[in-house]
Design a protein around this motif. Structure first.
Motif, PDB file in Angstrom:
ATOM      1  N   SER A 301     -24.030 -25.712  27.944  1.00 25.87           N
ATOM      2  CA  SER A 301     -22.694 -25.152  28.155  1.00 25.87           C
ATOM      3  C   SER A 301     -21.914 -25.090  26.848  1.00 25.87           C
ATOM      4  O   SER A 301     -21.264 -24.081  26.545  1.00 25.87           O
ATOM      5  CB  SER A 301     -21.930 -25.994  29.179  1.00 25.87           C
ATOM      6  N   ASN A 302     -21.984 -26.154  26.047  1.00 28.11           N
ATOM      7  CA  ASN A 302     -21.262 -26.161  24.773  1.00 28.11           C
ATOM      8  C   ASN A 302     -21.860 -25.180  23.770  1.00 28.11           C
ATOM      9  O   ASN A 302     -21.128 -24.527  23.020  1.00 28.11           O
ATOM     10  CB  ASN A 302     -21.263 -27.576  24.191  1.00 28.11           C
ATOM     11  N   LYS A 305     -20.657 -21.715  24.519  1.00 30.56           N
ATOM     12  CA  LYS A 305     -19.309 -21.469  24.000  1.00 30.56           C
ATOM     13  C   LYS A 305     -19.357 -21.008  22.550  1.00 30.56           C
ATOM     14  O   LYS A 305     -18.658 -20.072  22.147  1.00 30.56           O
ATOM     15  CB  LYS A 305     -18.461 -22.740  24.098  1.00 30.56           C
ATOM     16  N   SER A 310     -16.666 -19.112  20.066  1.00 28.42           N
ATOM     17  CA  SER A 310     -15.820 -20.265  19.762  1.00 28.42           C
ATOM     18  C   SER A 310     -16.220 -20.859  18.412  1.00 28.42           C
ATOM     19  O   SER A 310     -17.404 -20.943  18.094  1.00 28.42           O
ATOM     20  CB  SER A 310     -15.947 -21.335  20.853  1.00 28.42           C
TER      21      SER A 310
END
Length: 328
Positions: A301-302, A305, A310
């Motif tokens: 998930s990170n 991003k 991000s």
């Protein structure tokens, strides 16, 4: 910040707790017998050199978030007396070690590299002070550690190093970088579990043998740097749930630090994906660590991003806020 990879040539003594969640003893890798000394020495040397670059990049990238920093030249040193007495003739023959300290790792683009230092250079003085020759007797890390300490004491200004390259002696001036005060220790353990006491990080050969890339090694090291940044080695979680949150936040910060240092954060996903495939004894996991499947999903998930645009600094700030109550 000073990450100095240091190999433990036999079984290291560690009192620090394991902070990277792996199944203790469940995932190990076969190493050649130590009788095959001509292979293990060269193997450890390769890991020293890889750790030099990985550690330097992560430590300098993590500098804004570390409470303690120190100068680093992006170098790794080795010395004959660090080996068992019976292994020293082979260390001299195979690794070219003499009674002088030897530079065995130079980070590309780091301070030492920019100043012209090369692997194989013998270091004989620091800031104008001659270094003693190798002592005889029992294995000792003292001379290597003192050399690192002398570099750190020199502070952020340019430091004078006296070297010998072949038959030529020369003086080089190196402008240090500043990074987190972290020390990598390459140990001969065959497990994948890494340890930290907030300053030293034990990185086993089993991790290098398991990892498919430097990105995966960087994730494991960054995880330990995250624990040091959060000072989690000094914290006693109130519950298993709290401990699991600590591990997950260290994973998340590690992903951000990897990306900040120029590593591919997908290496974290690859690490947990391949670990999950080998983790046949997952049912033995300690309840204070998240499941591998859950950690993989959180890391993925990170990483998603970051791939979506991000900035690494945004992820780092988010995790710092969650763990410490403030961000940078």
């Amino acid at each position: 910040m000073s990450i100095h990879p240091t190999s433990r040539r036999r079984h290291p003594r560690w009192s620090a707790r394991a902070v990277l969640a792996v199944v203790m003893g469940a995932v190990t890798l076969a190493l050649p017998a130590y009788a095959q000394a001509s292979s293990w020495m060269s193997e450890l040397r390769q890991y020293d050199q890889r750790a030099t670059a990985i550690g330097y990049r992560l430590a300098t990238a993590a500098r804004p978030y570390c409470a303690r920093t120190s100068p680093t030249l992006g170098l790794t040193l080795d010395a004959l007396e660090r080996y068992e007495f019976a292994d020293r003739p082979l260390a001299g023959q195979e690794l070219g070690l003499t009674r002088e300290l030897q530079i065995v790792g130079v980070t590309a683009g780091g301070p030492g590299d920019i100043a012209g230092l090369e692997v194989g250079d013998e270091l004989n003085s620091i800031a104008g002070r001659p270094l003693a020759l190798a002592p005889s007797g029992s294995p000792s890390h003292a001379r290597v550690e003192e050399a690192y300490a002398a570099i750190e004491r020199a502070g952020p200004e340019s430091i004078e190093l006296g070297i010998r390259r072949g038959s030529t002696e020369r003086i080089l001036h190196v402008a240090p970088a500043i990074g987190c005060d972290i020390h990598l220790v390459i140990s001969t353990r065959t497990s994948l579990s890494t340890f930290t006491d907030g300053h030293d990080i034990d990185v086993p050969v089993g991790l290098f043998r398991f990892a498919a890339s430097d990105d995966e090694v960087a994730f494991a090291v960054a995880h330990e740097i995250a624990h040091a940044i959060f000072n989690q080695h000094r914290k006693a979680p109130k519950s298993f749930k709290a401990k699991r949150h600590m591990e997950l936040r260290a994973d998340a910060l590690a992903v951000g630090l990897m990306a900040q240092a120029g590593f591919d954060p997908s290496g974290a996903v690859e690490f947990w994906t391949r670990f999950k495939a080998r983790d046949t004894f997952g049912f033995l996991r300690f309840p204070d660590h998240p499941s591998t499947k859950y950690r993989l999903n959180q890391v993925r998930s990170n990483v998603t991003k970051l791939h979506a645009g991000s900035a690494p600094s945004e992820l780092i700030a988010e995790v710092m806020q969650a763990e410490l109550g403030f961000s940078f």
